[in-house]
Design a protein around this motif. Structure first.
Motif, mmCIF file in Angstrom:
data_model
loop_
_atom_site.group_PDB
_atom_site.id
_atom_site.type_symbol
_atom_site.label_atom_id
_atom_site.label_comp_id
_atom_site.label_asym_id
_atom_site.label_seq_id
_atom_site.Cartn_x
_atom_site.Cartn_y
_atom_site.Cartn_z
ATOM 1 N N LEU A 59 -52.922 83.518 62.322
ATOM 2 C CA LEU A 59 -53.374 82.519 61.353
ATOM 3 C C LEU A 59 -52.261 81.523 61.002
ATOM 4 C CD1 LEU A 59 -55.543 84.733 58.964
ATOM 5 C CD2 LEU A 59 -56.152 83.667 61.138
ATOM 6 N N VAL A 63 -58.415 79.241 65.596
ATOM 7 C CA VAL A 63 -57.167 79.671 64.949
ATOM 8 C C VAL A 63 -56.592 80.835 65.750
ATOM 9 C CG1 VAL A 63 -57.898 78.924 62.654
ATOM 10 C CG2 VAL A 63 -58.375 81.251 63.392
ATOM 11 N N LYS A 66 -54.138 75.947 63.918
ATOM 12 C CA LYS A 66 -55.563 75.623 63.873
ATOM 13 C C LYS A 66 -55.812 74.353 64.671
ATOM 14 C CE LYS A 66 -57.375 74.220 59.935
ATOM 15 N NZ LYS A 66 -57.996 74.235 58.581
#
Length: 392
Positions: free
Chosen positions: A88, A84, A91
């Protein structure tokens, strides 16, 4: 009021007081351990959570972090990494391949230190190393050297904790994967108080910026700072006063094994280091701290490794009643795993750590490694006993 009624009133008051005190005592015993001898400092402008992501799974561990990427390992799928970004927002999943058909995946761990990664299992044992450009691992551990904790120092050297065949106690050391793979141990760094196994349990980290091994004891208020040659540079003290490990150990005669008789008082749950600093998740409540805040967060104490003193503390909030499990620092960011979630906290600007610029050692220039090692260290026989692997 008659004398009889007065006695009854006094009796009821006394019983009520005793019951109230007993109730308080019961709740106090069930609460956190409070050490009235120290007081934490919390900044007004404390680190704040800036990002959070639900990973949908609570079994991840942090395999590494570099620049804008965080690498998450999964014990149930050891050949896959989840990556990641530090914001954030994205991913992806990476598949690690090997130079052999199969390996016993008993207790493997991945460590990512770009441009290399390591797939290791000290209970089998094996160490695979590869480049992050293609994620293919190649076996580089020629001799059967056992360990139960390892952190890469560079591309050919691991900082390790293992059980010494000489003392049957835990010791810190290094494994040099080039030059026929040799293990060097120091029997002086870890200090035995009870049994040399449970009482010296702790968190092993390697500080790439300072080129130091940092080991934080779990059951006492000490941390060890040593150089690459396993020479003690500093024995630091955390701010609490638990200097003696409060554990009791008994022996199971039929299995010739030791075990803890009762749960021990844990002082430091986990730690991480980068730059000049050591970050410690303490499990002791200090003077004048809010139990309500303690119940819904984890506290991080920050120590300056260069100046050898405590800096300040900050809280990491629980998520869905889950506590902080593990964490790592990257530049000016604190990365934590809490239940199914990963969080990123923004550290203060003066904690920013410059990216590591150390050139990785290659197999071709390791001939001089042994010449710079301290002669007082002990070369462990390659038939060293298998390291204990229980989660102490």
């Amino acid at each position: 009021m008659t004398q009889k009624k007065l006695y009854i009133l006094l009796f009821i008051s006394a019983i009520g007081s005793i019951g109230f005190i007993s109730l308080l005592f019961a709740f106090t015993n069930k609460g956190p351990e409070r050490d009235m001898s120290f007081k934490r400092g919390f900044l007004y402008d404390a680190p704040k959570k800036i990002h959070e992501m639900d990973l949908k799974y609570n079994g991840y561990y942090i395999a590494g972090a570099y620049k804008d990427k965080i690498y998450l390992g999964n014990p149930k799928s050891p050949l896959y990494l989840t990556v990641v970004d530090t914001a954030l927002q994205s991913k992806e999943v990476i598949h690690i391949t090997m130079d052999q058909d199969s390996l016993p995946l008993r207790s493997p761990q991945v460590r990512v230190v770009p441009p290399y990664f390591f797939l290791m299992d000290g209970t089998v044992p094996y160490v695979l190393r590869g480049k992050t450009r293609d994620w293919k691992g190649y076996s580089i551990l020629e001799n059967p050297l056992y360990f139960n904790n390892a952190q890469p120092m560079d591309s050919v050297t691991l900082a390790i904790r293992t059980m010494s065949s000489k003392t049957r106690e835990f010791a810190l050391g290094t494994i040099h994967l080039a030059d026929s793979a040799t293990m060097i141990l120091s029997h002086e760094l870890l200090k035995k108080q009870v049994d040399g196994v449970f009482d010296v349990d702790g968190t092993l980290q390697y500080n790439k910026q300072q080129h130091q091994l940092v080991y934080t004891y779990r059951y006492r208020n000490k941390y060890i700072v040593a150089n690459d040659n396993l020479q003690l540079q500093n024995l630091g003290t955390t701010i609490d006063t638990i200097s003696q490990a409060q554990i009791k150990v008994s022996t199971i005669a039929s299995k010739n094994q030791q075990k803890m008789e009762t749960p021990a008082l844990r002082v430091n749950k986990y730690s991480s280091t980068s730059g000049n600093y050591l970050f410690v998740n303490s499990l002791l409540l200090g003077k004048a701290e809010s139990i309500d805040m303690w119940d819904k967060s984890s506290v991080i104490d920050i120590y300056n490794l260069v100046k050898n003193h405590y800096e300040f503390s900050f809280y990491v909030e629980d998520i869905e009643k889950n506590k902080l499990k593990t964490f790592q620092t990257l530049s000016d960011k604190f990365i934590g795993l809490i239940g199914n979630h990963i969080v990123v906290y923004q550290l203060n600007k003066h904690f920013k750590v410059k990216e590591e610029k150390k050139t990785f050692i290659t197999a071709q220039n390791t001939l001089n490694i042994k010449n710079i090692k301290n002669n007082t260290r002990i070369l462990v026989n390659n038939t060293a006993v298998r390291a204990k692997t229980e989660n102490l």
